[in-house]
Scaffold this motif. Sequence first.
Motif, PDB file in Angstrom:
ATOM      1  N   GLN A 234      11.244   6.809  10.541  1.00 42.13           N
ATOM      2  CA  GLN A 234      11.049   8.257  10.412  1.00 42.13           C
ATOM      3  C   GLN A 234       9.869   8.636   9.518  1.00 42.13           C
ATOM      4  N   ALA A 235       8.983   7.694   9.270  1.00 41.85           N
ATOM      5  CA  ALA A 235       7.872   7.947   8.349  1.00 41.85           C
ATOM      6  C   ALA A 235       6.998   9.114   8.780  1.00 41.85           C
ATOM      7  N   LYS A 236       6.901   9.360  10.065  1.00 42.45           N
ATOM      8  CA  LYS A 236       6.052  10.449  10.544  1.00 42.45           C
ATOM      9  C   LYS A 236       6.586  11.823  10.149  1.00 42.45           C
ATOM     10  N   LYS A 237       7.823  11.880   9.675  1.00 45.14           N
ATOM     11  CA  LYS A 237       8.364  13.149   9.194  1.00 45.14           C
ATOM     12  C   LYS A 237       7.786  13.541   7.836  1.00 45.14           C
ATOM     13  N   ILE A 238       7.167  12.594   7.166  1.00 44.06           N
ATOM     14  CA  ILE A 238       6.651  12.852   5.815  1.00 44.06           C
ATOM     15  C   ILE A 238       5.316  13.586   5.918  1.00 44.06           C
ATOM     16  N   ILE A 239       5.266  14.781   5.337  1.00 43.47           N
ATOM     17  CA  ILE A 239       4.071  15.628   5.431  1.00 43.47           C
ATOM     18  C   ILE A 239       3.532  16.003   4.047  1.00 43.47           C
ATOM     19  N   ASP A 240       4.190  15.557   2.993  1.00 45.80           N
ATOM     20  CA  ASP A 240       3.816  15.935   1.632  1.00 45.80           C
ATOM     21  C   ASP A 240       2.511  15.254   1.208  1.00 45.80           C
ATOM     22  N   PRO A 241       1.765  15.850   0.287  1.00 47.11           N
ATOM     23  CA  PRO A 241       0.633  15.145  -0.322  1.00 47.11           C
ATOM     24  C   PRO A 241       1.113  13.864  -1.007  1.00 47.11           C
ATOM     25  N   LEU A 242       0.389  12.769  -0.786  1.00 43.68           N
ATOM     26  CA  LEU A 242       0.807  11.470  -1.304  1.00 43.68           C
ATOM     27  C   LEU A 242      -0.327  10.769  -2.040  1.00 43.68           C
ATOM     28  N   LEU A 243       0.037  10.104  -3.131  1.00 45.31           N
ATOM     29  CA  LEU A 243      -0.827   9.129  -3.789  1.00 45.31           C
ATOM     30  C   LEU A 243      -0.074   7.805  -3.773  1.00 45.31           C
ATOM     31  N   ILE A 244      -0.653   6.781  -3.142  1.00 45.74           N
ATOM     32  CA  ILE A 244      -0.013   5.479  -3.008  1.00 45.74           C
ATOM     33  C   ILE A 244      -0.779   4.474  -3.854  1.00 45.74           C
ATOM     34  N   LEU A 245      -0.065   3.784  -4.761  1.00 41.06           N
ATOM     35  CA  LEU A 245      -0.656   2.812  -5.681  1.00 41.06           C
ATOM     36  C   LEU A 245      -0.048   1.440  -5.422  1.00 41.06           C
ATOM     37  N   HIS A 246      -0.886   0.408  -5.332  1.00 38.75           N
ATOM     38  CA  HIS A 246      -0.332  -0.925  -5.073  1.00 38.75           C
ATOM     39  C   HIS A 246      -1.276  -2.000  -5.583  1.00 38.75           C
ATOM     40  N   GLY A 247      -0.704  -3.047  -6.166  1.00 33.84           N
ATOM     41  CA  GLY A 247      -1.479  -4.207  -6.592  1.00 33.84           C
ATOM     42  C   GLY A 247      -1.795  -5.096  -5.403  1.00 33.84           C
ATOM     43  N   GLU A 248      -3.026  -5.498  -5.274  1.00 37.21           N
ATOM     44  CA  GLU A 248      -3.466  -6.300  -4.132  1.00 37.21           C
ATOM     45  C   GLU A 248      -2.704  -7.622  -4.035  1.00 37.21           C
ATOM     46  N   ALA A 249      -2.373  -8.214  -5.186  1.00 38.34           N
ATOM     47  CA  ALA A 249      -1.733  -9.531  -5.206  1.00 38.34           C
ATOM     48  C   ALA A 249      -0.231  -9.440  -5.496  1.00 38.34           C
ATOM     49  N   ASP A 250       0.383  -8.316  -5.187  1.00 41.37           N
ATOM     50  CA  ASP A 250       1.819  -8.119  -5.408  1.00 41.37           C
ATOM     51  C   ASP A 250       2.609  -9.052  -4.494  1.00 41.37           C
ATOM     52  N   THR A 251       3.403  -9.949  -5.080  1.00 44.32           N
ATOM     53  CA  THR A 251       4.239 -10.848  -4.287  1.00 44.32           C
ATOM     54  C   THR A 251       5.688 -10.373  -4.202  1.00 44.32           C
ATOM     55  N   ILE A 252       6.034  -9.344  -4.971  1.00 42.30           N
ATOM     56  CA  ILE A 252       7.401  -8.799  -4.919  1.00 42.30           C
ATOM     57  C   ILE A 252       7.539  -7.849  -3.742  1.00 42.30           C
TER      58      ILE A 252
END
Length: 272
Positions: A203-221
């Motif tokens: 259902q991800a396409k239902k999300i319409i809010d402004p978003l800031l997504i942060l992620h570490g490139e080498a995240d193994t978790i």
Amino acid sequence: MCHLVVELVLGLYYQRWRPAKPKAVVMVVHGFGEHGGRYAHVAEHLAAHGYCVYIPDLRGHGRSPGQRGHIQEWSEYWYDLTFLRNFVESSEGPLPQFVYGHSLGSLVVLDFLVKQPPGLQGAILSGVLLEPGKVANPLLVATARLLSRYQPTLSLRLGLDARALSRDPAVVEAYRKDPLVHNRASVRWGNEVLNAIAVVKAQAKKIIDPLLILHGEADTINRVEGAHWLFREVSSTDKELRIYPGGYHEPHNDLQKAQVLHDITDWLERHL
């Protein structure tokens, strides 16, 4: 600036950082096995920039009650976040509201956004839990699926490696020594998280809010592929993705944390 510690009516422990004249509210939802106190430096940074910050300890975490790492059903998290938001509205009035979720907290926030709550100014998602890494090994997944119905409170060690949280040894050592940190999850919790991931992906396409997504490139978790997938699939027209080169699981606690805090406040300022 005033830092208050109180309890919600639901019994969940929470902390609040409130500047004298806040311009907006940020509600923070922490990750699995940790607690809101690990975000004190984030809250202090935001409060210094004029934001009122609320951080609850999720049920079964930190100073909040409940079996460590256990829920009966995923909707309990949705209910807690909804109650927190209503509590914030009654306490802070018409201030703009943002929500910030890390890891497990990112999944709680994504599920919240899928249900399209009105009135949020936007959401910050960190260490996105959509493509679990080594922790979600096939044996643990199969065990959770099989036993969730019959022995839901059975508790297992997730085997999370603290060294995967941050490249800063001081952060890793503090995490290991923190008496409020735990590494156990019930089979029901595991099953509910897997189901929640499936729901958000469907259902991800239902999300319409402004978003800031942060992620570490080498995240193994939580693998970085989940952040890229989310950025592509949501319907939000106002969305930004920050991938930190070489970064581990906790961007706000890693070597580039000063840049992360700058990115967060810069984005918040542009979305007031």
